[in-house]
Design a protein around this motif. Structure first.
Motif, PDB file in Angstrom:
ATOM      1  N   PRO A   1     -27.138 -35.773  27.417  1.00 25.14           N
ATOM      2  CA  PRO A   1     -26.719 -35.700  28.829  1.00 25.14           C
ATOM      3  C   PRO A   1     -25.834 -34.498  29.123  1.00 25.14           C
ATOM      4  N   GLU A   2     -24.987 -34.156  28.182  1.00 25.30           N
ATOM      5  CA  GLU A   2     -24.023 -33.099  28.441  1.00 25.30           C
ATOM      6  C   GLU A   2     -24.696 -31.746  28.739  1.00 25.30           C
ATOM      7  N   SER A   3     -25.811 -31.476  28.048  1.00 25.83           N
ATOM      8  CA  SER A   3     -26.495 -30.199  28.282  1.00 25.83           C
ATOM      9  C   SER A   3     -27.071 -30.158  29.695  1.00 25.83           C
ATOM     10  N   VAL A   4     -27.459 -31.324  30.210  1.00 23.77           N
ATOM     11  CA  VAL A   4     -28.002 -31.387  31.562  1.00 23.77           C
ATOM     12  C   VAL A   4     -26.897 -31.144  32.580  1.00 23.77           C
ATOM     13  N   ILE A   5     -25.741 -31.775  32.341  1.00 25.88           N
ATOM     14  CA  ILE A   5     -24.588 -31.583  33.223  1.00 25.88           C
ATOM     15  C   ILE A   5     -24.196 -30.101  33.255  1.00 25.88           C
ATOM     16  N   GLN A   6     -24.195 -29.509  32.077  1.00 28.29           N
ATOM     17  CA  GLN A   6     -23.870 -28.093  31.943  1.00 28.29           C
ATOM     18  C   GLN A   6     -24.815 -27.223  32.774  1.00 28.29           C
ATOM     19  N   ALA A   7     -26.114 -27.507  32.634  1.00 25.68           N
ATOM     20  CA  ALA A   7     -27.120 -26.740  33.386  1.00 25.68           C
ATOM     21  C   ALA A   7     -26.946 -26.961  34.883  1.00 25.68           C
ATOM     22  N   PHE A   8     -26.642 -28.186  35.267  1.00 29.45           N
ATOM     23  CA  PHE A   8     -26.493 -28.567  36.675  1.00 29.45           C
ATOM     24  C   PHE A   8     -25.403 -27.742  37.358  1.00 29.45           C
ATOM     25  N   VAL A   9     -24.219 -27.673  36.726  1.00 24.15           N
ATOM     26  CA  VAL A   9     -23.111 -26.975  37.392  1.00 24.15           C
ATOM     27  C   VAL A   9     -23.328 -25.461  37.423  1.00 24.15           C
ATOM     28  N   HIS A  10     -24.291 -24.981  36.646  1.00 19.30           N
ATOM     29  CA  HIS A  10     -24.567 -23.541  36.648  1.00 19.30           C
ATOM     30  C   HIS A  10     -25.804 -23.169  37.441  1.00 19.30           C
TER      31      HIS A  10
ATOM     32  N   LYS B   1     -16.465 -32.293  36.720  1.00 21.81           N
ATOM     33  CA  LYS B   1     -17.499 -32.255  35.695  1.00 21.81           C
ATOM     34  C   LYS B   1     -17.013 -33.034  34.495  1.00 21.81           C
ATOM     35  N   GLY B   2     -17.787 -34.036  34.056  1.00 21.62           N
ATOM     36  CA  GLY B   2     -17.457 -34.781  32.843  1.00 21.62           C
ATOM     37  C   GLY B   2     -18.649 -34.787  31.921  1.00 21.62           C
ATOM     38  N   ALA B   3     -18.646 -35.734  30.977  1.00 20.75           N
ATOM     39  CA  ALA B   3     -19.721 -35.770  29.994  1.00 20.75           C
ATOM     40  C   ALA B   3     -21.032 -36.286  30.587  1.00 20.75           C
ATOM     41  N   THR B   4     -20.944 -37.200  31.552  1.00 20.58           N
ATOM     42  CA  THR B   4     -22.171 -37.811  32.072  1.00 20.58           C
ATOM     43  C   THR B   4     -22.304 -37.664  33.580  1.00 20.58           C
ATOM     44  N   LYS B   5     -21.322 -37.058  34.222  1.00 18.58           N
ATOM     45  CA  LYS B   5     -21.333 -36.994  35.673  1.00 18.58           C
ATOM     46  C   LYS B   5     -20.711 -35.685  36.136  1.00 18.58           C
ATOM     47  N   ALA B   6     -21.284 -35.130  37.204  1.00 16.45           N
ATOM     48  CA  ALA B   6     -20.684 -33.934  37.798  1.00 16.45           C
ATOM     49  C   ALA B   6     -20.919 -33.960  39.301  1.00 16.45           C
ATOM     50  N   SER B   7     -19.989 -33.360  40.046  1.00 11.66           N
ATOM     51  CA  SER B   7     -20.119 -33.235  41.495  1.00 11.66           C
ATOM     52  C   SER B   7     -20.017 -31.767  41.868  1.00 11.66           C
TER      53      SER B   7
END
Length: 582
Positions: free
Chosen positions: A206-215, A225-231
């Motif tokens: 999940p973390e790699s997806v969150i990372q990609a999402f915020v970028h 931005k956390g391990a499983t959730k980001a806004s």
DNA sequence: ATGGCTATCCATGTTTACCAGCTGGTAAA
């Protein structure tokens, strides 16, 4: 600088030039440029690099130079000079319905009004009504529109939100190990306006997806931005939340975040009577404290002894009772649609030719298409004179003869005038396969006048359909004041169909109207009101409204085969139009 | 201001409704 920002500069300049009483054709040139830029599929920056600005229709030497200045320096001297000639907020006055350039000028020259707040104060104090050639009624009218602007909430339309969601899901979906990416919340329920966008998914990492999402490139600001959730906040100012969970509890997560709140409250209430408690993690048996996880929503609803409830029905209306009995409707699907009843062409204010529209319909596997351009009263839309209408009828019929397994209907979107009469005499209307009637003027009439006006149109024997019955524009214009229940009853009595207009700004009729109209036995159809070939894709928004209104395929005329539609239209507004099973 | 055209040029969306003062300006679509 993005296209939208550049378009705004030219729109503002057009408004300011109007205040200056500049050459109207110059003003129009700026407006046209703004519009062209706004709907351009490529960034101007790119076009400029290729040296092709001048190749865009409506952009000549002067505007091309202005665009180049804006793109290279971020400023435009002539724009700033123009702005300095007027009070800072003068354009906000012209944004109020009922205030044009003349009135705005007088307001600031004679009353020193330079903001919406000033104007409101001046109206309340009676200063506006005291001006020559303005009066009580005008002042009241302006005040009403100011209050309307204030009421407008900060939600975006589904039409703006959905493409954002789809783009994000397409981008993140490319990441290895990602599954189940789905919008939740009001987007998934296909609500007409959206507050925040929620996206759910599961992933091995999940973390790699969150990372990609915020970028992602469309992200303007990361709120958290956390391990499983980001806004994050994206381009149009909308907040997007992404939540990633483990594969095996996706069903309950998605159910929980799809809502609606009312639906979930009712669901919990029912579950607690069964000794169960619900959460985003699963279903807990209260007695043992044991938690059951669900990978799918279907499994979740099944465990509760319920039929699967489609997201569009989850509004806390009657869906849980019906699901319990197993009597939920089999909702209409986009794939049920066989044609479109409301499109425009370049004969009036549409972008594409009759043939292009027909081809677009055929490429979507439609069986029929009704060409319904504007009538003569829509002057600005280049509405058809009787003579041009007859030419168009001939052209449509000639094209129709060439198309196999497809039917092109002749039609019109005829204006309903202030008194309820139509824009063409009956003998002209009788020459058409389908007549769609609509209100485009005198929208401020009181309920009684408006209701009578519409019913008079419905009583016309040649009017098959009433288009966008309440004339609302989401976030822009309030619906007309009309006794909609009376309109529904008149529609049934006169065998006139009501349209669900699929344009995302309209969605008119809206969901609860559809629900009520269907109960009363009103015939319904979906029209995209397409002004270009690509607009035929707006159909899905209309289908969404129909689904939220609990419609099955047989409730919507677009699901009929062309032969069936044709025979219905041929029989006019006789019994068959309304009383066949469809 | 643009674009068609090669002119120190010329055309370029129109109709309806409302309101304030009793015809015509203003705005909307």
């Amino acid at each position: 600088m993005k296209n939208a920002a550049i378009a705004q500069v030219f729109q503002d300049m057009a408004d300011l030039l109007e205040l200056k009483e500049e050459n109207p054709f110059k003003i129009r040139a700026y407006q046209r440029a703004a519009h062209t830029i706004d709907s351009l599929p490529v960034e101007l920056e790119q076009v400029m690099k290729e040296g092709k600005l001048r190749e865009i229709t409506g952009i000549g030497e002067a505007i091309a130079n202005k665009i180049t200045d804006l793109l290279t320096t971020g400023h435009l001297e002539s724009y700033e000079k123009l702005r300095s000639e007027f009070p800072e907020n003068i354009l906000s006055l012209m944004a109020i319905r009922g205030v044009g350039p003349k009135t705005a000028t007088r307001l600031y020259k004679e009353l020193d009004v330079s903001s919406v707040d000033d104007l409101e104060k001046a109206i309340v104090e009676g200063q506006v009504a005291a001006l020559y050639r303005l009066g009580e009624k005008t002042a009241e009218n302006i005040l009403r529109h100011i209050q309307g602007l204030r009421r407008k909430d900060q939600r975006v339309t589904l039409g703006e939100a959905l493409p954002v969601v789809e783009e994000i899901i397409a981008d993140l979906g490319k990441i290895r190990g990602v599954r189940n990416l789905t919008p939740a919340g009001s987007v998934r329920r296909f609500k007409e306006t959206i507050g925040d966008i929620d996206i759910m998914g599961t992933a091995d990492d999940p973390e790699s997806v969150i990372q990609a999402f915020v970028h992602l490139p469309q992200v303007e600001e990361v709120l958290g931005k956390g391990a499983t959730k980001a806004s994050v906040v994206v381009g149009n100012g909308v907040q997007v939340d992404l939540r990633m969970v483990e594969h095996d509890s996706f069903g309950s997560l998605l159910q929980y975040f799809t809502g609606s709140k009312d639906h979930n409250i009712a669901l919990r209430d029912r579950a607690s009577r069964q000794g169960l408690s619900l959460s985003e993690y699963g279903i807990t048996v209260t007695k043992t404290g044991e938690i059951e996880r669900f990978a799918t929503e279907e499994g979740f609803y099944e465990r509760l002894g319920l039929q699967y409830i489609p997201p569009e029905l989850r509004e806390g209306r009657n869906e849980i009772e019906e699901a319990e009995k197993g009597t939920l409707p089999k909702l209409i699907e986009a794939s049920d649609i066989k044609g479109d009843f409301h499109v425009h062409t370049d004969w009036s204010d549409g972008h594409d030719s009759i043939e292009a529209m027909a081809n677009a319909a055929r490429s979507r596997d439609y069986q029929f298409l009704a060409i319904t351009d504007h009538s003569v009263g829509r002057g600005i839309a280049h509405g058809l004179s009787v003579e041009r209408l007859r030419q168009q009828i001939a052209e449509i019929k000639a094209l129709d003869r060439k198309l196999s397994n497809f039917r092109l209907f002749t039609g019109i979107e005829v204006d309903i005038r202030a008194d309820g009469t139509l824009d063409y005499p009956d003998e002209v209307l009788s020459e058409l396969d389908i007549v769609v009637a609509a209100i485009h003027s005198a929208m401020g009439q009181d309920s009684d006048t408006m209701t009578k006006r519409i019913i008079r149109a419905l009583d016309n024997p040649y009017v098959h359909v009433l288009s966008h019955p309440t004339c609302r524009l989401l976030g822009i214009r309030e619906p007309i004041d009309v006794d909609i229940e009376e309109v529904f009853r008149a529609a049934v009595r006169t065998n006139t169909a009501l349209e669900i207009n699929a344009m995302p700004d309209r969605l008119d009729l809206k969901d609860i109207h559809v629900l009520r109209a269907r109960e009363l036995g009103v015939r319904l159809l979906i029209g995209t009101d397409a002004h270009s070939a690509g607009n035929l894709d707006l159909m899905r928004f209309g289908v969404g409204v129909a689904r939220r209104g609990w419609c099955q395929a047989e409730h919507i005329l677009n699901t009929s085969a062309f032969g069936e539609v044709e025979s219905l239209l041929k029989q006019g507004k006789g019994q068959a139009w309304m009383t066949t099973s469809r």
